[in-house]
Design an enzyme around this catalytic site. Structure first.
Site, PDB file in Angstrom:
ATOM      1  CG  ASP A 460      -2.390   0.619   0.939  1.00  0.00           C
ATOM      2  OD1 ASP A 460      -2.459   1.298  -0.049  1.00  0.00           O
ATOM      3  OD2 ASP A 460      -3.140   0.418   1.415  1.00  0.00           O
ATOM      4  CG  ASP A 526      -9.072   2.230  -1.025  1.00  0.00           C
ATOM      5  OD1 ASP A 526      -8.232   1.012  -1.372  1.00  0.00           O
ATOM      6  OD2 ASP A 526      -8.447   3.021  -0.298  1.00  0.00           O
TER       7      ASP A 526
END
Length: 727
Positions: A460, A526
Site C-alpha cells: 500500500d 478502494d
C-alpha cells in the site's frame, strides 16, 4: 564517418508501421506510426518523405516539415523543447554536430535482452558545444506496440542539470479529439473528452505517484471515436513518480502526444559522466479503443515475468475485520473462505506492533505481541492446512510519527527545513533514498516474509509525497524514492522466488507500467461498489488486462458509497478480473455463502479464458447498457456481460451487439453463470434454449436485450460450432 544524407526507415510489427526520417544532424523524425503500410522499397520511402514536405512559407521556423521525437528550439521548433537544461545558465540550447542511427533486431549481439520479435531504432546525437550526448530509442514490439525513451549524458567537466526530457510522437490532423482520465480517491478513472485545439493540454502529477486523478492514458483520435470505431492513438508514461502528459497542437499544424517525468529542482543534476533516462513513453493505436488496448495487453502478456499460472481467488480481511484482528474470528473466516473456494487468504492492516488504528505503528514491521502472542503461526498454519496461500499487507514507504521507528530515526523521514510536512492519514513518508532506512525496511520485510513463507504482499501507499526532501540537506527526493521503491520490490522478489506483489495506493493511485514491472496485480480502487466498478474496470482495463486487476465481491452495503446491490450483481461484476472477496463471511447467511461459492466456481471455470482472451466492448446506442466481453484469441469462445447501470430510455431496452467474433463463424449463444441471488430468487432465463447466429450477425445486428432493471446483469457464453464433416 558522419552520417549526413537523409534516409527513411520503415519498421513493421503486429499490424503497425513506424516510418522515420533520419539524417546526420537530427534525432529521428517520425513520419507515420499506425496502420501497417505494407512492403515499401527505398524509393517509395523517399517519395513519402518528399510528399510530406511542407510548402515553404518564409523560413524553416514557419515550415516545420519534420519534427524530431525530441524537438529542439535550435531547429526552429517553437513548442515546448524536448530537452531543457543548462550548465548554471549556459549550454541551454542543444544542436547536434552529428547523429548516428542504427536499427537492430531483438536477439542480435547488440540487443540480446530485447523482447522476442521486437525491432529498435537507436539514435545518438553529440553536441560538442554543450558537451552533451543525447540519444533516443524507438522500439516496435511484436504486438504492434511502440515504446520511446530518451537519454542525456553529461560529457563535460562541470555539472549539467536536466530540467525536463519529454519525448514526443506525432499524430495526424484527423486526431481532433482528446480522451484522458481524472478522478479522486475511490472514484478513479473517470473519462473526460475535449477537442484537440491549438495550444497545450497538460496533465501533471506532483504527488510522487500518478495519483487517483491520473490521466493514465492520453488518447487522440477521430472525433467521436469509440471502442470499436474511429482511429485513435494513445500514450502512457510508464513511471510511478511525478509525471506529465502533454498534448501539443501548434500553429504550424503539428499535433504531438508527449510524456515524461517531472523533475524537482536538482533531481536532474548530472555530474560529469552521469546520465539521465526518461521513462518509457508507451504508445499504441487502433481502429477503436479495443484495438489500441489489445496491443498493450499482448505486449504485457508476452513479458517473461507476466503471471501465467491461474490467478488464485483471494479473500482480503480489510472490510471483514478492519483493525479488529482476533485469531478465533480469523480462523472462522478462513474456514468459510476455503469452503467457498478461496485459494489465498490475505491478512490486511493491523497485524504489526502497536497497530490498533491508523494513528500509530507504521514502520514497526514486527508482529504485534499483544494481538498475536504466538505470532502469526497459528493463523498461517491453519490457512495452509485449508489449502490456501497466505498473503500479508505492508506499507513499506510510510511511517507514523507515533512509532518506534520515527522516534529512533527522525532523519529517515522525508521533509524540508519546515519539518516533515502535512500528515495524511496520520502518516508521513519514509525516505527509502536513505541507505540505512532502505536496509531496515528490506531486512524487516524479508524477515517476516521468510518466517511465514508469505506468498503475496499487498503493498500500500497512502500518502502523497509533498515536502519530500532528503536529510540532511533536504534536497528533493521523489525521483530517488521512486527508484528505491522499484529496487525494494525487485530485491524482495529475488530473495523470495515466487513472491507476488499487489500495487495498492489507497486503491488505484499507482497502477502504471513502471510499477507493473515489479507487481503481479493492482488494486483498482478502494471502492468496490459494483456500480462504480463497471466504470473503474472498464477504463483501467484499457491499460491492464483482467488478470492484473484486483476485483472483489463486497458485502451487501458498500464500504465507500453505502449503496446496496444484489449478490448476483456484485459477483457478476467482480469476476471480470482477478477475483477476490472483501466481506466477513462469518456474518453472511448460509444462502449467501453458497451463492458466493457458486460464483467462485464459475469464475474458476472460466478464468483461463478471462485472463488470456481479448477484451472487447460494444458501442451501444442505449447509454444505460454496458456490454463487455472476453474473446479467445482464436475466436472460438467468448464470455460477455451485459449490465444495466440505470433506467433504460426505452422498454424493452433494444438490441445489443456482441463484437470480436469471426464474422464467418457460426456461434451458439446461451446465458451462463448462477442466476439466483442470495434469496434463491432469480430473473427469468433469457433465451433458455440458446440461439445460433454468425459472428457477423452478432456484431452487426445483435440480439434483443433481456429486461434488466438498474444494476442488474446477465452473462452470456458464446461457443463456435464445429464445422460439419462431410460423409
Amino acid at each position: 564517418m558522419k552520417d549526413t544524407g537523409p534516409r527513411v526507415v520503415h519498421l513493421r510489427r503486429g499490424g503497425t508501421s513506424v516510418v522515420a526520417r533520419l539524417d546526420g544532424s537530427t534525432l529521428p523524425c517520425v513520419l507515420h506510426w499506425g496502420p501497417d503500410l505494407g512492403e515499401l522499397d527505398e524509393s517509395a520511402l523517399e517519395s513519402m518523405a518528399l510528399a510530406l514536405t511542407f510548402p515553404y512559407v518564409d523560413s524553416p521556423i514557419s515550415s516545420q516539415s519534420f519534427v524530431s521525437v525530441l524537438p529542439q528550439h535550435s531547429s526552429g521548433w517553437l513548442g515546448r523543447p524536448g530537452l531543457l537544461g543548462s550548465r548554471a545558465g549556459r549550454a541551454w540550447s542543444v544542436a547536434f554536430a552529428e547523429v548516428r542511427h542504427t536499427v537492430v533486431e531483438a536477439g542480435c549481439p547488440e540487443w540480446l535482452e530485447g523482447a522476442d520479435g521486437a525491432v529498435r531504432l537507436h539514435s545518438v546525437g553529440v553536441d560538442p558545444a554543450s558537451q552533451l550526448e543525447v540519444s533516443t530509442e524507438i522500439e516496435l514490439h511484436a504486438s504492434g506496440l511502440v515504446r520511446l525513451r530518451a537519454f542525456v549524458r553529461n560529457v563535460g567537466t562541470d555539472d549539467y542539470e536536466v530540467l525536463h526530457l519529454l519525448p514526443a510522437l506525432p499524430v495526424p490532423g484527423e486526431a481532433g479529439e482528446l480522451l484522458d482520465f481524472t478522478g479522486r480517491h475511490a472514484h478513479e478513472r473517470t473519462p473526460q473528452r475535449r477537442p484537440f485545439d491549438q495550444g497545450q493540454w497538460v496533465r501533471e502529477s506532483w504527488g510522487g505517484r500518478p495519483g487517483h486523478d491520473s490521466a493514465t492514458l492520453l488518447c487522440a483520435g477521430r472525433t467521436g471515436f469509440g471502442f470499436r470505431t474511429g482511429r485513435v492513438w494513445g500514450v502512457h508514461v510508464a513511471h510511478s513518480g511525478n509525471q506529465v502528459f502533454l498534448a501539443e497542437h501548434t500553429s504550424t499544424g503539428w499535433r504531438l502526444l508527449r510524456g515524461g517525468e517531472l523533475l524537482l529542482p536538482g533531481e536532474g543534476r548530472l555530474a560529469p559522466g552521469a546520465a539521465y533516462t526518461s521513462p518509457w513513453l508507451v504508445a499504441s493505436w487502433g481502429e477503436g479503443l479495443d484495438a489500441l488496448s489489445h496491443r498493450v495487453h499482448r505486449f504485457l502478456r508476452a513479458r517473461p515475468g507476466h503471471p501465467r499460472s491461474p490467478r488464485p481467488v483471494l479473500l482480503n480481511t480489510w472490510e471483514a475485520v478492519y483493525f479488529r484482528q482476533d485469531l478465533d474470528r480469523l480462523l472462522e473466516l478462513a474456514r468459510h473462505a476455503a469452503t467457498a473456494g478461496v485459494e489465498r487468504f490475505v491478512l490486511d492492516d493491523g497485524w504489526f506492533r502497536g497497530r490498533r488504528d491508523d494513528r500509530a505503528g507504521l514502520g514497526d514491521w514486527y508482529v504485534d505481541e499483544q494481538t498475536w502472542p504466538q505470532g502469526l503461526r497459528p493463523l498461517v498454519d491453519r490457512v495452509r492446512a485449508l489449502g490456501m496461500d497466505f498473503g500479508l499487507w505492508f506499507e513499506p514507504e510510510m511511517v507514523n510519527l507515533d512509532s518506534d521507528l520515527a522516534r529512533a530515526h527522525p532523519e529517515w523521514i522525508l521533509g524540508t527545513a519546515h519539518g516533515p510536512g502535512v500528515a495524511s492519514r496520520y502518516q508521513h513518508v519514509l525516505d527509502l533514498g536513505h541507505p540505512d532506512a532502505y536496509a531496515y525496511v528490506l531486512e524487516r520485510m524479508s524477515s517476516v516474509i521468510g518466517e511465514y513463507a508469505v506468498d503475496f504482499v499487498k503493498w500500500d501507499h497512502n500518502r502523497a509525497l509533498v515536502d519530500a526532501g532528503h536529510f540532511p540537506d533536504r534536497s528533493p527526493g521523489v525521483h530517488a524514492q521512486t527508484e528505491a521503491a522499484y529496487r525494494l520490490m525487485a530485491s524482495l522478489r529475488a530473495r523470495h522466488p515466487g513472491l507476488e506483489i499487489e500495487s495498492c495506493c489507497g486503491g488505484g493511485g499507482r497502477l502504471d507500467l513502471g510499477v507493473i514491472e515489479h507487481a503481479d496485480r493492482v488494486w483498482v480502487s478502494d471502492c468496490i461498489d459494483a456500480h462504480e466498478r463497471h466504470r473503474l474496470v472498464r477504463w483501467t482495463g484499457l491499460l491492464l488486462p483482467p488478470e492484473l486487476l484486483g476485483t472483489h465481491i463486497g458485502s451487501g452495503t458498500d464500504h465507500t458509497t453505502g449503496r446496496r446491490h444484489s449478490l448476483a450483481f456484485r459477483a457478476g461484476t467482480a469476476m471480470w478480473g482477478h477475483l477476490g472477496v472483501e466481506w466477513d463471511l462469518t456474518d453472511a447467511t448460509e444462502a449467501e455463502r453458497a451463492a458466493v461459492a457458486e460464483w467462485i466456481a464459475f469464475h474458476r471455470r472460466w478464468r483461463q479464458l478471462l485472463h488470456t482472451g481479448d477484451v472487447v466492448h460494444a458501442d451501444l446506442a442505449n447509454p444505460a447498457l454496458h456490454l463487455e466481453g472476453v474473446v479467445s484469441t482464436d475466436a472460438t469462445e467468448a464470455l460477455y456481460r451485459l449490465s444495466a447501470l440505470d433506467l433504460t430510455l426505452t422498454w424493452p431496452p433494444g438490441r445489443v451487439t456482441l463484437p470480436g467474433l469471426d464474422p464467418l463463424g457460426h456461434y451458439t449463444v446461451r446465458e451462463a453463470g448462477p442466476r439466483g441471488d442470495e434469496t434463491g430468487a432469480g430473473r427469468p432465463g433469457w433465451l433458455p434454449d440458446g440461439v445460433t447466429l454468425t459472428g457477423r450477425q452478432l456484431d452487426q445486428v445483435g440480439l434483443a436485450s433481456p429486461l434488466l432493471g438498474p444494476d442488474e446483469l446477465v452473462v452470456l457464453h458464446v461457443q463456435a460450432m464445429a464445422p460439419a464433416v462431410s460423409g
